[in-house]
Write a protein that holds these residues in place. Sequence first.
Motif, PDB file in Angstrom:
ATOM      1  N   SER A 102       0.893  -1.334   0.011  1.00 58.25           N
ATOM      2  CA  SER A 102      -0.029  -0.007   0.028  1.00 58.25           C
ATOM      3  C   SER A 102       0.822   1.184   0.219  1.00 58.25           C
ATOM      4  O   SER A 102       0.291   2.374  -0.408  1.00 58.25           O
ATOM      5  CB  SER A 102      -1.035   0.168   1.089  1.00 58.25           C
ATOM      6  OG  SER A 102      -0.265   0.043   2.536  1.00 58.25           O
ATOM      7  N   TYR A 103       2.023   1.008   0.461  1.00 60.00           N
ATOM      8  CA  TYR A 103       3.057   2.297   0.108  1.00 60.00           C
ATOM      9  C   TYR A 103       3.029   2.873  -1.211  1.00 60.00           C
ATOM     10  O   TYR A 103       3.496   4.001  -1.486  1.00 60.00           O
ATOM     11  CB  TYR A 103       4.365   1.922   0.594  1.00 60.00           C
ATOM     12  CG  TYR A 103       4.774   1.567   2.206  1.00 60.00           C
ATOM     13  CD1 TYR A 103       3.663   1.631   2.862  1.00 60.00           C
ATOM     14  CD2 TYR A 103       5.844   1.837   2.774  1.00 60.00           C
ATOM     15  CE1 TYR A 103       3.820   1.592   4.441  1.00 60.00           C
ATOM     16  CE2 TYR A 103       6.285   1.661   3.934  1.00 60.00           C
ATOM     17  CZ  TYR A 103       5.196   1.421   4.840  1.00 60.00           C
ATOM     18  OH  TYR A 103       5.391   1.302   6.272  1.00 60.00           O
ATOM     19  N   ALA A 104       2.961   1.982  -2.293  1.00 56.11           N
ATOM     20  CA  ALA A 104       2.962   2.307  -3.598  1.00 56.11           C
ATOM     21  C   ALA A 104       1.568   2.831  -4.085  1.00 56.11           C
ATOM     22  O   ALA A 104       1.273   3.081  -5.432  1.00 56.11           O
ATOM     23  CB  ALA A 104       3.308   1.250  -4.310  1.00 56.11           C
ATOM     24  N   GLY A 105       0.602   2.875  -3.320  1.00 55.40           N
ATOM     25  CA  GLY A 105      -0.889   3.336  -3.374  1.00 55.40           C
ATOM     26  C   GLY A 105      -0.880   4.974  -4.316  1.00 55.40           C
ATOM     27  O   GLY A 105      -1.683   5.006  -5.000  1.00 55.40           O
ATOM     28  N   ILE A 113      -5.662  -1.005  -1.924  1.00 57.18           N
ATOM     29  CA  ILE A 113      -6.452  -2.348  -1.199  1.00 57.18           C
ATOM     30  C   ILE A 113      -5.487  -3.165  -0.323  1.00 57.18           C
ATOM     31  O   ILE A 113      -6.106  -3.886   0.305  1.00 57.18           O
ATOM     32  CB  ILE A 113      -7.374  -2.968  -2.451  1.00 57.18           C
ATOM     33  CG1 ILE A 113      -8.414  -3.787  -1.725  1.00 57.18           C
ATOM     34  CG2 ILE A 113      -6.120  -4.100  -3.074  1.00 57.18           C
ATOM     35  CD1 ILE A 113      -9.338  -4.338  -2.642  1.00 57.18           C
ATOM     36  N   GLY A 114      -4.154  -3.034  -0.540  1.00 56.77           N
ATOM     37  CA  GLY A 114      -3.550  -3.688   0.233  1.00 56.77           C
ATOM     38  C   GLY A 114      -3.304  -3.731   1.730  1.00 56.77           C
ATOM     39  O   GLY A 114      -2.716  -4.455   2.677  1.00 56.77           O
ATOM     40  N   LEU A 115      -3.808  -2.706   2.108  1.00 56.77           N
ATOM     41  CA  LEU A 115      -4.080  -2.199   3.614  1.00 56.77           C
ATOM     42  C   LEU A 115      -5.395  -1.568   3.689  1.00 56.77           C
ATOM     43  O   LEU A 115      -5.242  -0.260   4.087  1.00 56.77           O
ATOM     44  CB  LEU A 115      -2.865  -1.531   4.161  1.00 56.77           C
ATOM     45  CG  LEU A 115      -2.952  -1.134   5.560  1.00 56.77           C
ATOM     46  CD1 LEU A 115      -3.194  -2.410   6.548  1.00 56.77           C
ATOM     47  CD2 LEU A 115      -1.723  -0.347   6.022  1.00 56.77           C
ATOM     48  N   MET A 116      -6.531  -2.208   3.253  1.00 59.14           N
ATOM     49  CA  MET A 116      -7.691  -1.631   3.298  1.00 59.14           C
ATOM     50  C   MET A 116      -8.367  -2.141   4.512  1.00 59.14           C
ATOM     51  O   MET A 116      -8.439  -3.193   5.023  1.00 59.14           O
ATOM     52  CB  MET A 116      -8.590  -2.185   2.310  1.00 59.14           C
ATOM     53  CG  MET A 116     -10.188  -1.629   2.157  1.00 59.14           C
ATOM     54  SD  MET A 116     -10.197   0.306   1.873  1.00 59.14           S
ATOM     55  CE  MET A 116      -9.480  -0.021   0.154  1.00 59.14           C
ATOM     56  N   PRO A 117      -8.801  -1.311   5.820  1.00 60.53           N
ATOM     57  CA  PRO A 117      -9.246  -1.382   6.935  1.00 60.53           C
ATOM     58  C   PRO A 117     -10.495  -2.331   6.785  1.00 60.53           C
ATOM     59  O   PRO A 117     -11.443  -1.991   6.043  1.00 60.53           O
ATOM     60  CB  PRO A 117      -9.685  -0.068   7.613  1.00 60.53           C
ATOM     61  CG  PRO A 117      -9.894   0.766   6.401  1.00 60.53           C
ATOM     62  CD  PRO A 117      -8.985   0.181   5.361  1.00 60.53           C
ATOM     63  N   ALA A 118     -10.492  -3.429   7.767  1.00 57.78           N
ATOM     64  CA  ALA A 118     -11.501  -4.266   7.985  1.00 57.78           C
ATOM     65  C   ALA A 118     -11.828  -5.135   6.591  1.00 57.78           C
ATOM     66  O   ALA A 118     -13.006  -5.879   6.797  1.00 57.78           O
ATOM     67  CB  ALA A 118     -12.653  -3.622   8.687  1.00 57.78           C
ATOM     68  N   LEU A 119     -11.222  -4.880   5.755  1.00 62.46           N
ATOM     69  CA  LEU A 119     -11.444  -5.790   4.550  1.00 62.46           C
ATOM     70  C   LEU A 119     -11.028  -7.373   4.634  1.00 62.46           C
ATOM     71  O   LEU A 119     -11.724  -8.149   4.398  1.00 62.46           O
ATOM     72  CB  LEU A 119     -10.604  -5.116   3.257  1.00 62.46           C
ATOM     73  CG  LEU A 119     -11.106  -5.981   1.987  1.00 62.46           C
ATOM     74  CD1 LEU A 119     -12.711  -6.047   1.447  1.00 62.46           C
ATOM     75  CD2 LEU A 119     -10.449  -5.290   0.855  1.00 62.46           C
ATOM     76  N   VAL A 120      -9.967  -7.368   5.291  1.00 63.13           N
ATOM     77  CA  VAL A 120      -9.388  -8.925   5.651  1.00 63.13           C
ATOM     78  C   VAL A 120      -9.185  -8.543   7.269  1.00 63.13           C
ATOM     79  O   VAL A 120      -8.665  -7.838   7.730  1.00 63.13           O
ATOM     80  CB  VAL A 120      -8.019  -8.854   5.207  1.00 63.13           C
ATOM     81  CG1 VAL A 120      -7.183 -10.371   5.598  1.00 63.13           C
ATOM     82  CG2 VAL A 120      -7.931  -8.985   3.679  1.00 63.13           C
ATOM     83  N   SER A 121      -9.784  -9.861   7.847  1.00 63.34           N
ATOM     84  CA  SER A 121      -9.745  -9.819   9.219  1.00 63.34           C
ATOM     85  C   SER A 121      -9.216 -11.235   9.951  1.00 63.34           C
ATOM     86  O   SER A 121      -8.869 -11.311  11.170  1.00 63.34           O
ATOM     87  CB  SER A 121     -11.039  -9.747   9.738  1.00 63.34           C
ATOM     88  OG  SER A 121     -12.135 -10.782   9.305  1.00 63.34           O
TER      89      SER A 121
END
Length: 340
Positions: A102-105, A113-121
């Motif tokens: 996500s640093y490259a977002g 989407i690699g660090l999207m809150p609450a998308l992967v739990s």
Amino acid sequence: MSVTRRLILRTAAALPLVAAGARFAPARAATTLKISHQFPGGTIDEGDFRDRLCRKFAASVTAATNGELDFQIYPGSSLMKTNAQFSALRKGALDLSLYPISYAGGEVKELNIGLMPALVSSYDQAVRWKKAAIGQAFTKILEEKGVVIVAWVWQAGGIASRTGAVVNPADAAGLKIRGGSREMDLMLKEAGAAVVTMPSNELYIAMQTGAVDAAMTSSTSLISFRLEELAKNLTTGRDRAFWFMLEPLIMSKAIFDALPQNQRDAIMKAGEEAETFGQEQAKKDDAAVAEIFGKAGAGIHDIDSAALEKWKAIAAASAWKDYADKGESCAELLKLAEAV
């Protein structure tokens, strides 16, 4: 003798001819590839598992290619600054990096989407991405940008706080918090926090000086950057988490494509082995961080199902919506991720 990056790229077009006459050719000279990452260095057996993962990967590939490939590893962003690594990979100026994607977002919007809150739990959900439609689409986007995913590495994260515990969204109100991605920051803002942006290797000084009140990062980074020395409370990611980061080992596609098939095969096989190691070690650190912070005197807290649902509702209304509104490709990726 090392084969330079320039020579690898220059000779890529000639590889079919080289292969045709390979049985008459002398032994291939060693090619040295560079792996860069932002995390503390160690050894193949001790230290931050992400550095160890890179060293184990390198040793495996070197052995599998009988020394045709060897590696130099640069921890702690010692080769180049953290945020410069993705662009360097795309240009063929860097060979490999273990990189928080996500640093490259800011450069490739879909990567947020690699660090999207609450998308992967959970890890079970995370590891399903690779073979699911989301993984195929994500891989294609990266390859179109000149980057190959060698190993899918996921990490749960927690929250180290200099003040009170941050467990529910209401706890974030009024605090200066580092979230780790644009999308995480959007959710935090919606919860009433002031957000601070920086790589995880700058968190210790930021917390020490009061530039941040609380920091969200992976369990491994919470340990490696010694945040237990500054924190009064820790919220773990050991049971469930709304902070799950995709932090893959990635490679320049230009460099990868220029290598002979046997070397490419060795790299991808070692990448699969690295995924197993990475998941095992990430889970161990999720448990270890609670013990380390507890011994240092911090209060230890966990996210329960009710708290997770509160964070998810805020994330969907803020970060998820904002991401989907960025364009058709983002909206499709989010849809595919929700289906996993």
